[in-house]
Motif scaffolding. Structure first.
Motif, PDB file in Angstrom:
ATOM      1  N   UNK B  70       1.095  -1.180  -0.115  1.00 50.34           N
ATOM      2  CA  UNK B  70      -0.397  -0.043   0.075  1.00 50.34           C
ATOM      3  C   UNK B  70       0.782   1.213   0.257  1.00 50.34           C
ATOM      4  N   UNK B  71       1.759   1.030   0.716  1.00 56.38           N
ATOM      5  CA  UNK B  71       2.514   2.753   1.222  1.00 56.38           C
ATOM      6  C   UNK B  71       3.418   2.488  -0.527  1.00 56.38           C
ATOM      7  N   UNK B  72       4.202   1.487  -1.083  1.00 56.39           N
ATOM      8  CA  UNK B  72       4.942   1.336  -2.146  1.00 56.39           C
ATOM      9  C   UNK B  72       3.909   1.637  -3.094  1.00 56.39           C
ATOM     10  N   UNK B  93      -6.152   2.142  -2.011  1.00 53.14           N
ATOM     11  CA  UNK B  93      -5.642   0.780  -1.773  1.00 53.14           C
ATOM     12  C   UNK B  93      -7.177   0.231  -0.386  1.00 53.14           C
ATOM     13  N   UNK B  94      -6.955   0.398  -0.422  1.00 57.81           N
ATOM     14  CA  UNK B  94      -8.282  -0.332   1.375  1.00 57.81           C
ATOM     15  C   UNK B  94      -8.653  -0.957  -0.424  1.00 57.81           C
ATOM     16  N   UNK B  95      -9.888  -0.867  -1.004  1.00 59.44           N
ATOM     17  CA  UNK B  95     -10.862  -0.704  -1.965  1.00 59.44           C
ATOM     18  C   UNK B  95     -10.053  -1.263  -2.492  1.00 59.44           C
ATOM     19  N   UNK B  96      -9.008  -1.964  -3.137  1.00 59.96           N
ATOM     20  CA  UNK B  96      -7.915  -2.469  -4.187  1.00 59.96           C
ATOM     21  C   UNK B  96      -7.728  -3.956  -3.001  1.00 59.96           C
ATOM     22  N   UNK B 116      -2.082 -20.263   9.335  1.00 62.36           N
ATOM     23  CA  UNK B 116      -3.166 -19.909   8.546  1.00 62.36           C
ATOM     24  C   UNK B 116      -2.215 -18.574   7.412  1.00 62.36           C
ATOM     25  N   UNK B 117      -2.854 -18.032   6.602  1.00 61.02           N
ATOM     26  CA  UNK B 117      -2.159 -16.922   5.826  1.00 61.02           C
ATOM     27  C   UNK B 117      -3.036 -15.662   6.305  1.00 61.02           C
ATOM     28  N   UNK B 118      -2.149 -14.611   5.947  1.00 56.96           N
ATOM     29  CA  UNK B 118      -2.816 -13.326   6.243  1.00 56.96           C
ATOM     30  C   UNK B 118      -1.951 -12.221   5.340  1.00 56.96           C
ATOM     31  N   UNK B 119      -3.087 -11.514   5.071  1.00 54.14           N
ATOM     32  CA  UNK B 119      -2.885 -10.254   4.662  1.00 54.14           C
ATOM     33  C   UNK B 119      -2.450  -8.626   4.665  1.00 54.14           C
ATOM     34  N   UNK B 120      -1.538  -7.994   4.707  1.00 55.07           N
ATOM     35  CA  UNK B 120      -1.107  -6.947   4.949  1.00 55.07           C
ATOM     36  C   UNK B 120      -0.127  -5.648   4.288  1.00 55.07           C
ATOM     37  N   UNK B 121      -1.118  -4.791   5.468  1.00 55.69           N
ATOM     38  CA  UNK B 121      -0.885  -3.723   3.879  1.00 55.69           C
ATOM     39  C   UNK B 121       0.285  -2.817   4.506  1.00 55.69           C
ATOM     40  N   UNK B 122       1.187  -3.017   3.962  1.00 52.03           N
ATOM     41  CA  UNK B 122       3.116  -2.195   4.329  1.00 52.03           C
ATOM     42  C   UNK B 122       2.935  -0.958   5.027  1.00 52.03           C
ATOM     43  N   UNK B 123       1.119  -0.515   4.608  1.00 52.75           N
ATOM     44  CA  UNK B 123       0.908   0.715   5.117  1.00 52.75           C
ATOM     45  C   UNK B 123       0.903   1.086   6.420  1.00 52.75           C
ATOM     46  N   UNK B 124       0.311  -0.260   7.184  1.00 55.50           N
ATOM     47  CA  UNK B 124      -0.098   0.211   8.393  1.00 55.50           C
ATOM     48  C   UNK B 124       1.658   0.052   9.017  1.00 55.50           C
ATOM     49  N   UNK B 126       4.484   1.440   7.495  1.00 55.39           N
ATOM     50  CA  UNK B 126       5.382   2.155   7.412  1.00 55.39           C
ATOM     51  C   UNK B 126       4.960   4.161   6.927  1.00 55.39           C
ATOM     52  N   UNK B 127       3.685   4.241   6.699  1.00 55.50           N
ATOM     53  CA  UNK B 127       2.312   5.253   7.104  1.00 55.50           C
ATOM     54  C   UNK B 127       2.449   5.957   8.332  1.00 55.50           C
ATOM     55  N   UNK B 128       3.254   5.061   9.409  1.00 58.90           N
ATOM     56  CA  UNK B 128       3.285   5.337  10.816  1.00 58.90           C
ATOM     57  C   UNK B 128       4.991   6.274  11.106  1.00 58.90           C
ATOM     58  N   UNK B 129       5.747   6.202   9.870  1.00 55.14           N
ATOM     59  CA  UNK B 129       6.889   7.142  10.566  1.00 55.14           C
ATOM     60  C   UNK B 129       7.200   8.211  10.054  1.00 55.14           C
TER      61      UNK B 129
END
Lengths: 250, 169
Positions: B70-72, B93-96, B116-124, B126-129
């Motif tokens: 997401x951040x990328x 990004x959220x929609x996609x 389990x599989x997980x899907x994670x947004x790297x903005x979670x 990187x967006x906080x930095x």
């Protein structure tokens, strides 16, 4: 930034391995180096080959368009056809990559391909496996019904998008619903431009050379009822074996 | 017993590994991740190889993480792209991500009891930095020489449109 992702996932989720296409090698090793420097820990990377066909063309495009996994962007029929058209030189390699079929099963298909290439058993198995994985049993049935339709199979149950995809190469004509529904078949045939005159249409139909939705109609008095209209807005007319005309109602 | 590496290799899914020790590492459950481009709400056949690779890992008992960049996607990534991609908004990004998760769920088990599989947004993360934190924490560890030497960076630097600082980072 991608190197930092790996560090974050190592710290928060004990992640120790990144996988990616061979073009990701630089990003992956940058992450491994960062973790080694900051955490004194070993992490790993694995790359897979970028898939191209035997002629070196990037795989996954159909006539320049990307093939999507979402049915709203690429219909199950178009998706199934994409895999059905894979060339012999590529199909075995792609079976190994895109299905979970055992290597024994894939070897058997390779032998079958050598003996009876015209059956395209390997392509059919590939298209079936992948379409079922992505679109489920229902999507596969829909794709196969659409494929059969092109060879004279039943059209009922196909939606307008499938029909447009199946008969993309056939000429189409737009007619208003009241010039078609409850009208005699002879008038409709002329209105669709399939016959030059009503006399010609009558002779064609009586001679057994006319099909409505892939079913022969040989009675010139027949009337087109509302329930023959496919998906509420289409009819498929055919003369002879392959001469199709798509009628779109508006 | 065959490891996931043996299976991937016999199916033509291994180009290279960074360290032969990986052969031993994967004899135990190992968390593995792959990145996905969030610039569309549907994955394409081009993503299929990544998905199948992750699916093989999960079938052999390894937990898998799908990282949506997401951040990328919001600032661009040079690798494999000949020009900077369109900048995505956080909402796009959220929609996609919803669409991508749905696509992945046909191959990966998000409810697997042990892996389990997980899907994670790297903005979670990187967006906080803050910019200062990022440059301190990560930026000081990257050498300009190595980064400029990358094939993908060199290609872009030599192109007519060049490359922005945002994308380079």
């Amino acid at each position: 930034m991608q190197a930092y992702d790996f560090l974050h996932l190592y710290d928060t989720r004990q992640c120790r391995l990144q996988v990616g296409g061979s073009d990701q090698w630089g990003n992956i090793t940058a992450g491994i180096d960062l973790i080694r420097r900051l955490r004194s820990a070993e992490t790993y990377g694995l790359t897979f080959p970028l898939i191209s066909d035997h002629a070196g063309r990037k795989f996954g495009k159909s006539e320049g368009n990307a093939v999507y996994l979402d049915a709203r962007r690429t219909s199950p029929y178009a998706f199934y056809q994409f895999f059905l058209r894979i060339e012999d030189a590529d199909v075995i390699r792609l079976l190994k990559i895109f299905t979970f079929g055992s290597l024994e099963e894939i070897d058997a298909l390779q032998k079958q391909m050598a003996d009876m290439p015209e059956q395209r058993a390997a392509q059919r198995r590939l298209a079936e496996h992948v379409t079922r994985m992505v679109h489920g049993d229902r999507g596969l049935r829909q794709a196969q019904a659409a494929t059969d339709a092109l060879f004279g199979g039943a059209l009922e149950g196909l939606d307008a998008a499938d029909l447009e995809a199946v008969f993309a190469d056939a000429p189409s004509v737009a007619l208003s619903a009241d010039t078609v529904i409850n009208r005699d078949i002879v008038s409709v045939t002329v209105a669709a431009g399939l016959c030059a005159s009503k006399g010609a249409a009558r002779r064609l139909i009586a001679g057994g050379g006319f099909y409505l939705n892939n079913r022969r109609v040989d009675d010139p008095q027949a009337v087109v009822s509302a329930d023959t209209v496919l998906d509420g807005r289409m009819l498929v007319l055919r003369t002879g074996k392959k001469n199709y005309r798509l009628v779109k109602l508006h | 017993m065959k490891t996931v590496l043996d299976i991937l290799r016999e199916r033509g899914l291994v180009e290279a590994i960074t360290d032969p020790a990986l052969e031993t590492v994967v004899r135990k459950p190992t968390v593995v991740y792959a990145g996905f481009d969030p610039s569309s709400d549907s994955l394409q056949i081009g993503n299929f190889v990544t998905i199948m690779t992750l699916a093989h890992f999960q079938r052999q008992g390894h937990p898998v993480l799908a990282i949506a960049g997401g951040a990328t996607g919001m600032i661009g990534d040079p690798s494999g792209k000949s020009s900077e991609r369109n900048f995505l908004s956080a909402d796009e990004v959220e929609h996609n991500l919803i669409g991508i998760r749905e696509n992945l769920s046909r191959f990966l088990d998000f409810d697997h009891p042990t892996a389990p599989a997980r899907i994670i947004n790297n903005n979670d993360w990187l967006g906080k930095f803050s910019i200062v934190d990022f440059l301190r924490e990560a930026g000081t560890h990257f050498r300009m020489g190595a980064m400029l030497g990358r094939e993908s960076v060199r290609t872009r630097l030599n192109s007519a449109s060049g490359m922005s600082y945002a994308e380079f980072s």
